[in-house]
Design a protein around this motif. Sequence first.
Motif, PDB file in Angstrom:
ATOM      1  N   ILE A 243      -2.345   7.557   6.936  1.00 57.70           N
ATOM      2  CA  ILE A 243      -0.973   8.025   7.143  1.00 57.70           C
ATOM      3  C   ILE A 243      -0.730   8.364   8.616  1.00 57.70           C
ATOM      4  O   ILE A 243       0.367   8.789   8.976  1.00 57.70           O
ATOM      5  CB  ILE A 243      -0.654   9.244   6.259  1.00 57.70           C
ATOM      6  CG1 ILE A 243      -1.604  10.402   6.557  1.00 57.70           C
ATOM      7  CG2 ILE A 243      -0.725   8.864   4.792  1.00 57.70           C
ATOM      8  CD1 ILE A 243      -1.271  11.675   5.805  1.00 57.70           C
ATOM      9  N   VAL A 424       3.178   3.459   4.891  1.00 63.53           N
ATOM     10  CA  VAL A 424       2.107   3.449   3.900  1.00 63.53           C
ATOM     11  C   VAL A 424       2.567   2.648   2.687  1.00 63.53           C
ATOM     12  O   VAL A 424       3.771   2.553   2.413  1.00 63.53           O
ATOM     13  CB  VAL A 424       1.711   4.877   3.474  1.00 63.53           C
ATOM     14  CG1 VAL A 424       1.122   5.637   4.640  1.00 63.53           C
ATOM     15  CG2 VAL A 424       2.902   5.632   2.897  1.00 63.53           C
ATOM     16  N   HIS A 429       1.071   5.448  -2.224  1.00 60.40           N
ATOM     17  CA  HIS A 429       1.474   6.775  -1.795  1.00 60.40           C
ATOM     18  C   HIS A 429       2.006   7.593  -2.970  1.00 60.40           C
ATOM     19  O   HIS A 429       1.649   8.769  -3.134  1.00 60.40           O
ATOM     20  CB  HIS A 429       2.543   6.681  -0.703  1.00 60.40           C
ATOM     21  CG  HIS A 429       2.965   8.016  -0.172  1.00 60.40           C
ATOM     22  ND1 HIS A 429       2.137   8.810   0.581  1.00 60.40           N
ATOM     23  CD2 HIS A 429       4.130   8.720  -0.309  1.00 60.40           C
ATOM     24  CE1 HIS A 429       2.760   9.938   0.910  1.00 60.40           C
ATOM     25  NE2 HIS A 429       3.962   9.896   0.378  1.00 60.40           N
TER      26      HIS A 429
END
Length: 580
Positions: A243, A424, A429
């Motif tokens: 991230i 991401v 996620h």
Amino acid sequence: MSDPAEQAQQSFQQLTDLMGKGQQMMLEFWTKEHAAPPLVPDPLGVMSTWAKAWSAMLADPARLMEQQQRYLTDALDLWQRVLTPNAEPAQIKDKRFAGKAWAENPAFDFLRQSYLLTASHIMQAAGQLDGLDAAEQAKAQFLIKQFIDAMSPSNFLATNPEVLAKTAETGGANLIKGLEHLLADLSAGRMRMTDENAFEVGRNVAITPGKIVFQNRLFQLIQYAPSTETVFTTPLLIFPPWINKYYILDLTAEKSFIRWAVAQGLTVFVVSWKNADETLADATIDTYVEEGMFTAIDLVRQICDVPSVHTIGYCVAGTTLAAALAVLTARGQAEKVATATFFTAQVDFSDAGELKLFVDDASLDTIDTLTSGKPVLDGRYMATSFNLLRSNDLIWNYVVNNYMLGKDYFRFDLLYWNSDATNVPARWHRDYLDQMYRQNLLAKPGGMTIAGTPVNLATVTTPSYIQGGREDHIAPARSAFKLTHAFTGETRFVLAGSGHIAGVVNPPSSGKYQYWTNDTKADTLDAFIAGAKETKGSWWPDWISWLGPRSGAHVPARAPGQGGYAAIEDAPGAYVKERI
């Protein structure tokens, strides 16, 4: 000297010119083509939480009346102190009001004191909301604090004496410059915190010499050039969080953990994750473990011709590394990893702090809306979420300095990295937030599977060095400490001063902060602290003292590009240079 009428006319003309220029800038901005953001009726469930909090407050009129009475008493005491002749200005530590102008003018001194008094009473009332469950109450307190911080008199032109003085001094030029900054930031889709032209990846950040020796769709593998004639037998493989960009561990030469680790005689490899795009739309935890971590571990073992490697997992990569170790153990391959080091990582999310506020139904619905039909989640959404946890430092501070005072962006490598957001995979996620933060599956034996293998952290016997940050607002120290009880192997916990970044990136040469160690097994973080020994400075030397004896004999240094994998390009490589 011109007469007052002429001065007034000149001031009026100057103000008119400034307003005209400002209107023209706004017109030019809004007539450009800008993609409309997805429509989210109630992002993060703010209105719903406000309604519940307000209802809870009104549900107990007696308590509300008592709170109001205490506030009125304190407000009258404040007013009396302000009216006292020759009274000394209040000593206020809040850095929003640290400027001399706030104390020199009695009106502004009263304004800041009355604001802080009101804010204190509102937060006290927010902490006494009956009828809400723990999660709802925590979210209500968080949102109320966001509102209070936003309403600080320091954030408004008319109530900030420093901004008023600057406006008078420059004839309003600071506001025009601030408007330029604001419009540029709106165009970029993010609030800039630093002069981004002052830094460039590979030029003055991420400059430790090395080569890219492998790449796939998920990552590039960097092998760093040795700076010693001999190195430890066992190499080091670092997994940074996907991230963020990996070079938080390789900022300037003076701050670089990677450069320092190379200088200690380690052969250092780093995974540089791909800035997610449509090619990673299918990525899950299986992808990051199998295609990512296991591939990198086997590559480093092959390149260095060794049976095992040292590993480091930072933040979410530490969480995933812990799961990967359990999978290796279940497959009878635990010996591939000699040791595991965890930087501010969590595996039990029951005490995960304020980030848990972003995993309720409303928050996940917001993510679903933002990613509808898209393969990735825009990294700027996550950056804003992290910044909200410290909004005074990471949002409102820049609103005042950049937009109101019109100051030039100052140069700071850490803020440049913080602004270099990464996309991401949307699917992974959302799964991560749901499985880790919401359901806490990793903490439950067999609670989740990776590539068909049930995960049980209690089976892991890999020697582990666990670092937490005492002021960490992303992975709270209390949560990081739970790693010491998740595994059954040897663990060493070190509590570093400062937070999620400065607590990690603290080179010995800086002489900053401190760290705490405790050689006695502790059941809780409080017990650890109670018996801990404090040492000034960086914890890095403690880590290498722990790692060195587990690293084998010294062998001739290994140059990148050997071991069957030729160099593809110079470090830092192409993946890290991709920007949103």
